[in-house]
Design a protein around this motif. Structure first.
Motif, PDB file in Angstrom:
ATOM      1  N   ALA A  77       0.361   5.654  -7.317  1.00  0.00           N
ATOM      2  CA  ALA A  77      -0.685   6.685  -7.389  1.00  0.00           C
ATOM      3  C   ALA A  77      -0.108   8.045  -7.755  1.00  0.00           C
ATOM      4  O   ALA A  77      -0.762   8.826  -8.449  1.00  0.00           O
ATOM      5  CB  ALA A  77      -1.447   6.760  -6.067  1.00  0.00           C
ATOM      6  N   THR A  78       1.104   8.329  -7.306  1.00  0.00           N
ATOM      7  CA  THR A  78       1.692   9.624  -7.654  1.00  0.00           C
ATOM      8  C   THR A  78       2.029   9.700  -9.140  1.00  0.00           C
ATOM      9  O   THR A  78       1.908  10.763  -9.746  1.00  0.00           O
ATOM     10  CB  THR A  78       2.944   9.924  -6.810  1.00  0.00           C
ATOM     11  OG1 THR A  78       3.889   8.858  -6.959  1.00  0.00           O
ATOM     12  CG2 THR A  78       2.595  10.099  -5.345  1.00  0.00           C
TER      13      THR A  78
ATOM     14  N   GLY B  76      -5.566   5.940  -9.263  1.00  0.00           N
ATOM     15  CA  GLY B  76      -4.770   6.003  -8.033  1.00  0.00           C
ATOM     16  C   GLY B  76      -5.255   5.010  -6.991  1.00  0.00           C
ATOM     17  O   GLY B  76      -4.462   4.341  -6.323  1.00  0.00           O
TER      18      GLY B  76
ATOM     19  N   ALA C   1       0.826  -1.207   0.000  1.00  0.00           N
ATOM     20  CA  ALA C   1       0.000   0.000   0.000  1.00  0.00           C
ATOM     21  C   ALA C   1       0.862   1.260   0.000  1.00  0.00           C
ATOM     22  O   ALA C   1       0.565   2.238  -0.701  1.00  0.00           O
ATOM     23  CB  ALA C   1      -0.946  -0.001   1.201  1.00  0.00           C
TER      24      ALA C   1
ATOM     25  N   GLN D 240      -4.038   1.587  -7.851  1.00  0.00           N
ATOM     26  CA  GLN D 240      -2.634   1.395  -7.506  1.00  0.00           C
ATOM     27  C   GLN D 240      -2.474   1.023  -6.032  1.00  0.00           C
ATOM     28  O   GLN D 240      -1.781   0.058  -5.699  1.00  0.00           O
ATOM     29  CB  GLN D 240      -1.816   2.661  -7.822  1.00  0.00           C
ATOM     30  CG  GLN D 240      -1.765   3.028  -9.268  1.00  0.00           C
ATOM     31  CD  GLN D 240      -1.071   1.992 -10.117  1.00  0.00           C
ATOM     32  OE1 GLN D 240      -0.078   1.392  -9.728  1.00  0.00           O
ATOM     33  NE2 GLN D 240      -1.597   1.769 -11.305  1.00  0.00           N
ATOM     34  N   VAL D 241      -3.112   1.758  -5.162  1.00  0.00           N
ATOM     35  CA  VAL D 241      -2.963   1.517  -3.720  1.00  0.00           C
ATOM     36  C   VAL D 241      -3.543   0.155  -3.326  1.00  0.00           C
ATOM     37  O   VAL D 241      -2.876  -0.644  -2.654  1.00  0.00           O
ATOM     38  CB  VAL D 241      -3.637   2.647  -2.905  1.00  0.00           C
ATOM     39  CG1 VAL D 241      -3.593   2.335  -1.408  1.00  0.00           C
ATOM     40  CG2 VAL D 241      -2.965   3.984  -3.200  1.00  0.00           C
TER      41      VAL D 241
ATOM     42  N   LEU E 221       0.753   3.873  -2.995  1.00  0.00           N
ATOM     43  CA  LEU E 221       0.382   5.271  -2.776  1.00  0.00           C
ATOM     44  C   LEU E 221       1.487   6.225  -3.217  1.00  0.00           C
ATOM     45  O   LEU E 221       1.242   7.151  -3.981  1.00  0.00           O
ATOM     46  CB  LEU E 221       0.041   5.505  -1.301  1.00  0.00           C
ATOM     47  CG  LEU E 221      -0.318   6.944  -0.918  1.00  0.00           C
ATOM     48  CD1 LEU E 221      -1.571   7.403  -1.664  1.00  0.00           C
ATOM     49  CD2 LEU E 221      -0.521   7.059   0.585  1.00  0.00           C
TER      50      LEU E 221
END
Length: 137
Positions: A92-93, A113, A84, A116-117, A88
């Motif tokens: 996500a970035t 995003g 996670a 992704q997490v 993140l």
């Protein structure tokens, strides 16, 4: 390659593909396609992209497995937490760049995003949870 957690990697690869189908195919398919400006016709003949997605996820899993070995992450929860975190702060970035610089819609940032997490947490849990205990000497 000898120390790669192949059992966890294969399980995570299969689970990751299934999760991607559920996330993008069932839960958010309409919202995602609308945010991307796509229709069903845009997906005809694009099955080869799914194969690239499998290769991409395999590379992600090899890197995640390496990180877990180097950081000595053990157990389902620890793997999920590291996954996670990476999802993140890396996945996500990177997804956020489409929103920031390409003026993508906020809903796309939340869908991509979030994927992704959640997916990295799932992958991390499987990779770490299915790791064999070190052999006693």
């Amino acid at each position: 390659m000898k120390s790669v957690n192949w059992i966890g990697l294969v399980a995570a690869l299969v689970a990751g593909q299934v999760f991607g189908v559920v996330w993008y195919g069932n839960l958010f398919s309409v919202a995602w396609a609308n945010a991307m400006g796509l229709t069903e016709a845009d997906f005809v003949g694009q099955e080869w992209r799914m194969a690239l997605g499998v290769v991409n996820m395999l590379l992600i899993l090899l890197a995640l497995d390496l990180a877990m070995r180097r950081l000595e992450v053990r157990g389902w929860l620890a793997g999920a937490k590291l996954g996670a975190f990476i999802g993140l702060f890396f996945g996500a970035t990177v997804s956020a760049l489409n929103y920031i610089y390409a003026a993508g819609p906020l809903v796309l940032l939340l869908i991509d995003g979030g994927y992704q997490v959640v997916s990295y947490a799932l992958l991390g849990a499987l990779l770490s949870g299915l790791r064999r205990a070190p052999k006693a000497e």
